[in-house]
Design a protein around this motif. Structure first.
Motif, PDB file in Angstrom:
ATOM      1  N   PHE A   1       0.944  -1.101  -0.016  1.00 40.13           N
ATOM      2  CA  PHE A   1      -0.114   0.175   0.184  1.00 40.13           C
ATOM      3  C   PHE A   1       0.917   1.287  -0.125  1.00 40.13           C
ATOM      4  CE2 PHE A   1      -2.894   3.235   1.897  1.00 40.13           C
ATOM      5  CZ  PHE A   1      -4.005   2.888   0.952  1.00 40.13           C
ATOM      6  N   GLY A   2       1.323   1.556  -1.085  1.00 38.92           N
ATOM      7  CA  GLY A   2       2.310   2.812  -1.160  1.00 38.92           C
ATOM      8  C   GLY A   2       1.838   4.019  -1.853  1.00 38.92           C
ATOM      9  N   TYR A   3       0.744   4.444  -1.506  1.00 40.07           N
ATOM     10  CA  TYR A   3       0.183   5.550  -2.232  1.00 40.07           C
ATOM     11  C   TYR A   3       0.832   6.944  -1.530  1.00 40.07           C
ATOM     12  CZ  TYR A   3      -3.289   2.810  -4.361  1.00 40.07           C
ATOM     13  OH  TYR A   3      -4.055   1.846  -4.957  1.00 40.07           O
ATOM     14  N   THR A   4       1.541   7.967  -2.355  1.00 39.40           N
ATOM     15  CA  THR A   4       2.217   8.763  -1.957  1.00 39.40           C
ATOM     16  C   THR A   4       1.582  10.199  -2.147  1.00 39.40           C
ATOM     17  OG1 THR A   4       3.530   8.960  -4.024  1.00 39.40           O
ATOM     18  CG2 THR A   4       4.510   7.760  -2.298  1.00 39.40           C
ATOM     19  N   CYS A   5       0.287  10.260  -2.464  1.00 36.90           N
ATOM     20  CA  CYS A   5      -0.491  11.537  -2.989  1.00 36.90           C
ATOM     21  C   CYS A   5      -1.281  12.001  -1.782  1.00 36.90           C
ATOM     22  CB  CYS A   5      -1.431  11.167  -3.908  1.00 36.90           C
ATOM     23  SG  CYS A   5      -2.776   9.897  -3.476  1.00 36.90           S
ATOM     24  N   GLY A   6      -0.977  11.723  -0.567  1.00 37.25           N
ATOM     25  CA  GLY A   6      -1.468  12.258   0.544  1.00 37.25           C
ATOM     26  C   GLY A   6      -0.730  13.384   1.368  1.00 37.25           C
ATOM     27  N   LYS A   7      -0.972  13.640   2.569  1.00 37.87           N
ATOM     28  CA  LYS A   7      -0.399  14.838   3.191  1.00 37.87           C
ATOM     29  C   LYS A   7       0.252  14.319   4.629  1.00 37.87           C
ATOM     30  CE  LYS A   7      -3.493  18.207   1.198  1.00 37.87           C
ATOM     31  NZ  LYS A   7      -3.514  19.545   0.951  1.00 37.87           N
ATOM     32  N   CYS A   8       1.161  15.083   4.990  1.00 31.81           N
ATOM     33  CA  CYS A   8       1.791  14.717   6.202  1.00 31.81           C
ATOM     34  C   CYS A   8       1.029  14.885   7.163  1.00 31.81           C
ATOM     35  CB  CYS A   8       3.041  15.782   6.573  1.00 31.81           C
ATOM     36  SG  CYS A   8       3.634  15.551   8.092  1.00 31.81           S
ATOM     37  N   PRO A   9       0.771  13.602   7.864  1.00 30.01           N
ATOM     38  CA  PRO A   9      -0.362  13.362   9.078  1.00 30.01           C
ATOM     39  C   PRO A   9       0.025  14.609  10.233  1.00 30.01           C
ATOM     40  CG  PRO A   9       0.779  11.531   8.956  1.00 30.01           C
ATOM     41  CD  PRO A   9       1.459  12.360   7.876  1.00 30.01           C
ATOM     42  N   HIS A  10       1.132  14.943  10.333  1.00 28.80           N
ATOM     43  CA  HIS A  10       1.601  15.716  11.448  1.00 28.80           C
ATOM     44  C   HIS A  10       1.374  17.275  11.367  1.00 28.80           C
ATOM     45  CE1 HIS A  10       3.341  12.011  12.972  1.00 28.80           C
ATOM     46  NE2 HIS A  10       4.202  12.002  11.962  1.00 28.80           N
ATOM     47  N   CYS A  11       1.769  17.819   9.963  1.00 26.29           N
ATOM     48  CA  CYS A  11       1.527  19.438   9.736  1.00 26.29           C
ATOM     49  C   CYS A  11       0.790  19.569   8.599  1.00 26.29           C
ATOM     50  CB  CYS A  11       2.998  19.667   9.596  1.00 26.29           C
ATOM     51  SG  CYS A  11       3.791  19.454   8.108  1.00 26.29           S
ATOM     52  N   GLY A  12       0.290  18.582   7.676  1.00 24.05           N
ATOM     53  CA  GLY A  12      -0.597  18.774   6.693  1.00 24.05           C
ATOM     54  C   GLY A  12       0.192  18.981   5.464  1.00 24.05           C
ATOM     55  N   SER A  13       1.474  19.220   5.453  1.00 25.36           N
ATOM     56  CA  SER A  13       2.145  19.653   4.188  1.00 25.36           C
ATOM     57  C   SER A  13       1.864  18.288   2.981  1.00 25.36           C
ATOM     58  CB  SER A  13       3.759  19.776   4.574  1.00 25.36           C
ATOM     59  OG  SER A  13       4.320  19.870   3.609  1.00 25.36           O
ATOM     60  N   SER A  14       2.148  19.025   1.721  1.00 28.93           N
ATOM     61  CA  SER A  14       1.947  17.946   0.698  1.00 28.93           C
ATOM     62  C   SER A  14       3.409  17.618   0.331  1.00 28.93           C
ATOM     63  CB  SER A  14       1.182  18.441  -0.287  1.00 28.93           C
ATOM     64  OG  SER A  14       1.422  19.773  -0.786  1.00 28.93           O
ATOM     65  N   ASN A  15       4.462  18.442   1.020  1.00 29.80           N
ATOM     66  CA  ASN A  15       5.867  18.395   0.566  1.00 29.80           C
ATOM     67  C   ASN A  15       6.461  16.853   1.083  1.00 29.80           C
ATOM     68  OD1 ASN A  15       8.690  18.652  -0.293  1.00 29.80           O
ATOM     69  ND2 ASN A  15       8.938  20.263   1.208  1.00 29.80           N
ATOM     70  N   ILE A  16       6.040  15.421   0.897  1.00 31.58           N
ATOM     71  CA  ILE A  16       6.556  14.549   1.421  1.00 31.58           C
ATOM     72  C   ILE A  16       7.120  13.582   0.430  1.00 31.58           C
ATOM     73  CG2 ILE A  16       4.381  14.484   2.946  1.00 31.58           C
ATOM     74  CD1 ILE A  16       2.884  12.484   1.301  1.00 31.58           C
ATOM     75  N   SER A  17       8.074  12.572   0.896  1.00 25.44           N
ATOM     76  CA  SER A  17       8.638  11.762   0.013  1.00 25.44           C
ATOM     77  C   SER A  17       8.671  10.631   0.759  1.00 25.44           C
ATOM     78  CB  SER A  17      10.177  12.302  -0.400  1.00 25.44           C
ATOM     79  OG  SER A  17      10.855  12.583   0.922  1.00 25.44           O
ATOM     80  N   ASP A  18       9.116   9.372  -0.079  1.00 26.46           N
ATOM     81  CA  ASP A  18       9.193   8.215   0.528  1.00 26.46           C
ATOM     82  C   ASP A  18      10.704   7.950   0.813  1.00 26.46           C
ATOM     83  OD1 ASP A  18       9.995   6.111  -2.128  1.00 26.46           O
ATOM     84  OD2 ASP A  18       9.088   8.056  -2.688  1.00 26.46           O
ATOM     85  N   THR A  19      10.818   7.058   1.790  1.00 27.90           N
ATOM     86  CA  THR A  19      12.282   6.909   2.299  1.00 27.90           C
ATOM     87  C   THR A  19      12.811   5.496   2.046  1.00 27.90           C
ATOM     88  OG1 THR A  19      11.409   6.654   4.476  1.00 27.90           O
ATOM     89  CG2 THR A  19      12.005   8.625   4.092  1.00 27.90           C
TER      90      THR A  19
END
Length: 134
Positions: A1-19
């Protein structure tokens, strides 16, 4: 389940990346055969003082899944919180419809017993059909 189109659950930023790819699948408990899900480690791209400080999470965590579009949320069809195993939405819906935990457990045990009995019969037939078997 690797969807990366969400937002940071902590601050709501859409500037996220997979590690990273999770190496160990997470179990999802159901009323019959368990399911497994594998996800991605994610990290917020917002730096210190600019949001959550680059916190990390997994793509199957309920707080992140809640930020995904509804059609993608429904594909997981389970709730996973923290390090624990997940639970299938069918079981959650049963609880919401006032089924007791004991009745859900009884139903699950009966289903597993039925599945096991079917596999046992199939195995016995296969053994009986094997030349040289006792």
């Amino acid at each position: 389940f690797g969807y990366t189109c969400g937002k940071c659950p902590h601050c709501g930023s859409s500037n996220i990346s997979d590690t990273s790819l999770n190496l160990t699948p997470k179990i999802i408990h159901t009323s019959s055969w368990p399911r497994f899900v594998q996800g991605l480690g994610m990290k917020c791209g917002k730096g210190d003082g600019d949001g959550c400080g680059g916190s990390g999470w997994q793509t199957f965590e309920s707080t992140y899944v809640a930020t995904l579009p509804l059609d993608i949320q429904q594909r997981l069809n389970a709730i996973i919180v923290g390090a624990s195993g997940g639970i299938d939405m069918e079981l959650i819906m049963r609880m919401r419809l006032n089924n007791t935990a004991a009745s859900i457990e009884d139903t699950s045990r009966a289903e597993i017993t039925r599945l096991y009995a079917g596999l046992e019969v199939a195995y016995q037939r296969k053994v009986a059909a094997t030349p040289g078997s006792v």
